[in-house]
Design an enzyme around this catalytic site. Structure first.
Site, short mmCIF file in Angstrom:
data_model
loop_
_atom_site.label_atom_id
_atom_site.label_comp_id
_atom_site.label_asym_id
_atom_site.label_seq_id
_atom_site.Cartn_x
_atom_site.Cartn_y
_atom_site.Cartn_z
N HIS A 100 -7.49 -0.08 2.90
CA HIS A 100 -6.83 -0.39 1.63
C HIS A 100 -6.99 0.80 0.70
O HIS A 100 -8.05 1.40 0.66
CB HIS A 100 -7.44 -1.66 1.02
CG HIS A 100 -7.29 -2.86 1.91
ND1 HIS A 100 -6.50 -3.93 1.58
CD2 HIS A 100 -7.80 -3.13 3.13
CE1 HIS A 100 -6.53 -4.82 2.56
NE2 HIS A 100 -7.32 -4.35 3.52
N HIS A 104 0.82 -1.21 0.00
CA HIS A 104 0.00 0.00 0.00
C HIS A 104 0.86 1.27 0.00
O HIS A 104 0.39 2.33 0.39
CB HIS A 104 -0.92 0.00 1.23
CG HIS A 104 -1.95 -1.08 1.21
ND1 HIS A 104 -2.73 -1.40 2.30
CD2 HIS A 104 -2.35 -1.91 0.21
CE1 HIS A 104 -3.55 -2.40 1.98
NE2 HIS A 104 -3.33 -2.73 0.72
C1 LIG Z 1 -0.67 -7.98 -4.20
C2 LIG Z 1 -1.37 -6.67 -3.96
C3 LIG Z 1 -2.61 -6.65 -3.36
C4 LIG Z 1 -3.27 -5.45 -3.13
N1 LIG Z 1 -4.54 -5.49 -2.64
C5 LIG Z 1 -5.25 -4.34 -2.54
C6 LIG Z 1 -6.61 -4.38 -2.15
O1 LIG Z 1 -7.20 -5.45 -1.93
N2 LIG Z 1 -7.27 -3.20 -2.03
C7 LIG Z 1 -6.67 -2.01 -2.25
O2 LIG Z 1 -7.31 -0.98 -2.07
N3 LIG Z 1 -5.37 -1.95 -2.64
C8 LIG Z 1 -4.66 -3.09 -2.82
N4 LIG Z 1 -3.36 -3.03 -3.27
C9 LIG Z 1 -2.75 -1.70 -3.53
C10 LIG Z 1 -3.34 -0.95 -4.74
O3 LIG Z 1 -3.62 -1.83 -5.80
C11 LIG Z 1 -2.36 0.13 -5.18
O4 LIG Z 1 -2.11 0.98 -4.07
C12 LIG Z 1 -2.90 0.99 -6.32
O5 LIG Z 1 -3.14 0.22 -7.48
C13 LIG Z 1 -1.92 2.11 -6.66
O6 LIG Z 1 -2.50 2.91 -7.68
P1 LIG Z 1 -1.62 3.98 -8.43
O7 LIG Z 1 -2.48 4.66 -9.42
O8 LIG Z 1 -0.91 4.81 -7.41
O9 LIG Z 1 -0.46 3.15 -9.15
P2 LIG Z 1 -0.49 1.76 -10.04
O10 LIG Z 1 -1.86 1.20 -9.97
O11 LIG Z 1 0.63 0.99 -9.55
O12 LIG Z 1 -0.26 2.33 -11.49
C14 LIG Z 1 0.95 2.87 -11.95
C15 LIG Z 1 1.09 2.55 -13.43
O13 LIG Z 1 2.13 3.34 -14.00
C16 LIG Z 1 2.92 2.53 -14.85
N5 LIG Z 1 4.24 3.15 -14.92
C17 LIG Z 1 5.14 3.24 -13.91
N6 LIG Z 1 6.23 3.92 -14.33
C18 LIG Z 1 6.00 4.25 -15.62
C19 LIG Z 1 6.75 4.96 -16.59
N7 LIG Z 1 7.95 5.48 -16.31
N8 LIG Z 1 6.24 5.11 -17.84
C20 LIG Z 1 5.01 4.60 -18.13
N9 LIG Z 1 4.24 3.92 -17.24
C21 LIG Z 1 4.74 3.76 -16.00
C22 LIG Z 1 2.88 1.18 -14.18
O14 LIG Z 1 3.25 0.14 -15.07
C23 LIG Z 1 1.45 1.10 -13.71
O15 LIG Z 1 0.60 0.59 -14.71
C24 LIG Z 1 -2.66 -4.22 -3.49
C25 LIG Z 1 -1.41 -4.23 -4.09
C26 LIG Z 1 -0.76 -5.44 -4.35
C27 LIG Z 1 0.56 -5.43 -5.03
#
Ligand SMILES: Cc1cc2nc3c(=O)[nH]c(=O)nc-3n(C[C@H](O)[C@H](O)[C@H](O)COP(=O)(O)OP(=O)(O)OC[C@H]3O[C@@H](n4cnc5c(N)ncnc54)[C@H](O)[C@@H]3O)c2cc1C
Ligand SMILES: *[C@@H]1O[C@H](CO)[C@@H](O)[C@H](O)[C@H]1NC(C)=O
Ligand SMILES: *[C@@H]1O[C@H](CO)[C@@H](O)[C@H](O)[C@H]1NC(C)=O
Ligand SMILES: *[C@@H]1O[C@H](CO)[C@@H](O)[C@H](O)[C@H]1NC(C)=O
Ligand SMILES: *[C@@H]1O[C@H](CO)[C@@H](O)[C@H](O)[C@H]1NC(C)=O
Ligand SMILES: *[C@@H]1O[C@H](CO)[C@@H](O)[C@H](O)[C@H]1NC(C)=O
Ligand SMILES: *[C@@H]1O[C@H](CO)[C@@H](O)[C@H](O)[C@H]1NC(C)=O
Ligand SMILES: *[C@@H]1O[C@H](CO)[C@@H](O)[C@H](O)[C@H]1NC(C)=O
Ligand SMILES: *[C@@H]1O[C@H](CO)[C@@H](O)[C@H](O)[C@H]1NC(C)=O
Length: 599
Positions: A576, A532
């Protein structure tokens, strides 16, 4: 003429192949908005900005297409996700002193939908206190619960559980949205532990009370899990916000398998660095392309990716960047600092049962039968995520831990939890250990408001080299004591009357942890992330002189650049994060639209 070409060309391409681009030479070289990363933040922002047909929006994702991958779309398969897959970043932390120097794999999705394509789908909005605390910390009432709740309603669509059971008394319909892009639903299959968990809320209601809905802003107690699942399928950010009807918009382009390596700045009229374009490439040896944005660049690369990209682009501590030969654009030592993550520990008990979900992990015949049932009828174990219910708790206010650590902020406020339980009808683990034989019950515990802090720094100026990731788990003794208290509470829970005859005692991995010292060692030996991570690009406080982005998520010291993802929260949610990131990105989209409404 250019504009007409712009609209026609992608239409022609999409009629012959996918709407997704992999070749940067086939897209335009300038857009109104460029969004980096198609995870939760980026998918929402790209969708909402492209609602305005006169704005050209480009969404760039480093990873692959999510279409047709059953390992991603089948809810039950989420727990078997591991790093080092084709669709994950292969991150490893530095040795963690609080965890006896263990290194940990750190899972992140590298695929459309980002980490929402591999996560456990548990949907928690946080408490009124979580949001109100952010509002008072930033001085921006737009982040208060009263304001943000309208975004939850806007983004949700409550859908029926896969088994279409009567959900009366399992959620509060008035608290939810019914026509947003993101599907949420209650568990669609029952396991033998569900009734025991609910019975415990009756036999021991003062310690473990039942609440009808954990997403009304008052999450303390045990409630049914709401998960981002539409009937039998994972509802990721890609499934919800990049669905075919949105990808069909001629003004939205999605470029995949291209990593953004740098943001480029030019001095604007006021002498400030203005973000004008991004560089991208598909591998260290591939050509570098440049795409420009006439209005804004939005980083949504996640708590690791966005911090790394700011550092690579010259926004970070000047001296550390100079050591990597990166020219400073704006000196801000906070980039990558203040990292917060939840320590998680899975406690196991031996179960008197021949019917736990362990069967599916241990017996290929049973697994294949469950998969066949799922595919033929859309029912059975495979429709659900890890836990049927969720418990959010606080310790009694007179607990010794609070006297010992009077300065630790133990939660956002009295409506927010200090530790959490999730249950599984079988063995659950994040550790790289072989699956044991036998039947088990798991209670996963999470310290919700940890005092430990970590950091992210560059290992190299090469964008394809992973940064140095140090979540600093259990470096604060407070977190160890809270973990110990949660271990004891989980044992209390499993010793309540409904588990008599089913709970056959502690599993071998915790059986020897009896004294406080032994429990602490067990905690340090077995704690893992629950992934997280937040706050590496946090919002500034009203005190000023801190933070990386302002409360409208614009990067300080430059113009034309925002960050919209989990990295900007100043505190970690007591739950979460995914729901909070969807809501944050919905509000961010409105902030961006407001900025440009007259232009
Ligand atoms: C195993 C696991 C279980 C989880 N379970 C839960 C749950 O049950 N409930 C919950 O609320 N949260 C859960 N989480 C956490 C939650 O999924 C994340 O906190 C959330 O998805 C983060 O969202 P974000 O938009 O910050 O980043 P992300 O969803 O990580 O998106 C970032 C994106 O940017 C892309 N990217 C990165 N760098 C670059 C770059 N330089 N150029 C182009 N693209 C790039 C990545 O490939 C990715 O697609 C879990 C996480 C994991 C790993
Ligand atoms: C992932 O990281 C591990 C450990 O650093 C390494 O052994 C493995 O080769 C990496 N895999 C890929 C696909 O890069
Ligand atoms: C962890 O590593 C540090 C630095 O190498 C060392 O000082 C410490 O003793 C180690 N701790 C354990 C428990 O091995
Ligand atoms: C859920 O799935 C159904 C069937 O594919 C679809 O019609 C519906 O729009 C989806 N709901 C949401 C909120 O995505
Ligand atoms: C930085 O540049 C100098 C001079 O070109 C070079 O000697 C040094 O190795 C470089 N450092 C890094 C970390 O690349
Ligand atoms: C696996 O399950 C099948 C069907 O339930 C059963 O017949 C078989 O004996 C089991 N195999 C093992 C090794 O337990
Ligand atoms: C589980 O049982 C199988 C078959 O009885 C045996 O081969 C295997 O070694 C056992 N594994 C463990 C971890 O005990
Ligand atoms: C649970 O309730 C039972 C009585 O129903 C009581 O004996 C027991 O002490 C309680 N346990 C906990 C952990 O509160
Ligand atoms: C195990 O459960 C069965 C009922 O499912 C019960 O008859 C039996 O007594 C239990 N065993 C123990 C040791 O409690």
């Amino acid at each position: 003429m250019l504009k007409i070409l712009f609209i026609i060309l992608p239409l022609l391409i999409s009629s012959v192949c996918s709407k997704l681009f992999t070749d940067p030479t086939l897209i335009a070289d300038d857009y109104d908005f460029v969004v980096v990363g198609a995870g939760i933040g980026g998918s929402v922002v790209a969708n909402r900005l492209s609602e305005n047909p006169s704005w050209k929006v480009l969404l760039i994702e480093a990873g692959m297409d999510n279409a047709g991958l059953e390992a991603i779309s089948t809810p039950f398969l989420a727990p078997t996700d591991s790093p080092n897959k084709e669709w994950t970043w292969n991150y490893t932390t530095v040795p963690q002193p609080g965890l006896l120097n263990r290194t940990l794999t750190y899972q992140r999705g590298k695929i459309l939908g980002g980490t929402s394509s591999i996560n456990f789908m548990i949907y928690t909005r946080g408490s009124t206190d979580f949001w109100d605390n952010i509002a008072s910390y930033t001085g921006d009432l737009g982040w208060s619960w009263a304001s943000i709740v309208s975004y939850f309603i806007k983004l949700e669509s409550v859908t029926a559980p896969a088994d279409h059971h009567d959900t009366k008394g399992q959620w509060q319909p008035l608290a939810h949205g019914l026509s947003g892009p993101l599907a949420i639903s209650l568990p669609g299959a029952s396991t033998e532990i569900n009734k025991r968990i609910v019975q415990t809320t009756r036999t021991n209601s003062s310690e473990f009370p039942f609440i009808v809905d954990g997403n009304t802003g008052f999450p303390l107690g045990i409630s049914w899990v709401q998960a981002t699942i539409n009937d039998t399928l994972r509802a990721s950010a890609a499934a919800a916000y990049l669905a075919p009807q949105y990808l069909a918009r001629p003004n939205l382009h999605v470029l995949i398998q291209q990593q953004v390596t740098k943001v480029i700045f030019q001095k604007n009229g006021r002498g400030l660095p203005h973000a004008t374009s991004v560089q991208l490439s598909s591998s260290p040896s591939s050509p570098i392309f440049t795409v420009s944005a006439s209005r804004e660049i939005i980083l949504s690369a996640g708590s690791i990716g966005s911090a790394q990209l700011l550092l690579l682009s010259g926004i970070g501590e000047q001296e550390a960047l100079a050591a990597q030969n990166i020219t400073s654009v704006f000196n801000n030592p906070e980039v990558g600092q203040n990292m917060i993550d939840h320590p998680c520990l899975v406690n196991h008990w031996i179960a008197n049962s021949t019917n736990t979900l362990d069967l599916l992990s241990q017996n290929t015949t049973d697994f294949n039968a469950a998969e066949a049932q799922y595919e033929a009828t859309g029912e059975g174990e495979m429709v659900d995520t890890v836990s049927p219910l969720i418990g959010i708790f606080r310790l009694p206010p007179n607990s010794a831990i609070f006297k010992e650590f009077p300065k630790v902020k133990t939660a956002s406020g009295p409506n927010a939890g200090q530790f959490e339980f999730l249950w599984r009808d079988g063995w659950a683990t994040f550790l790289p250990v072989p699956y044991p034989n036998g039947s088990y019950t798991s209670v996963s515990q999470v310290v919700l408001s940890p005092a430990s802090r970590g950091s992210l720094v560059l290992a190299s100026s090469d964008p394809f080299t992973a940064p140095i990731i140090d979540p600093g788990f259990l470096t604060s003794e407070y977190d160890v004591l809270m973990s110990r208290a949660a271990v004891k509470a989980s044992r209390d829970f499993m010793n309540t009357p409904p588990w008599k005859g089913f709970n056959m005692g502690l599993a071998p991995d915790q059986a020897d942890a009896v004294t406080d010292d032994e429990i602490d060692t067990y905690v340090r030996e077995n704690t893992t992330p629950i992934y997280h991570m937040t706050s590496t690009v946090r919002m500034e406080s009203t005190t000023g002189g801190d933070g990386v982005v302002d409360s409208s998520l614009q990067v300080k010291g430059v113009t034309g650049l925002r960050v919209v993802d989990n990295s900007v929260f100043p505190f970690i949610i007591e739950g979460h994060p995914e729901a909070t990131i969807y809501a944050l990105a919905e509000r961010a989209s409105d902030l961006i639209k407001f900025t440009w409404k007259d232009f």
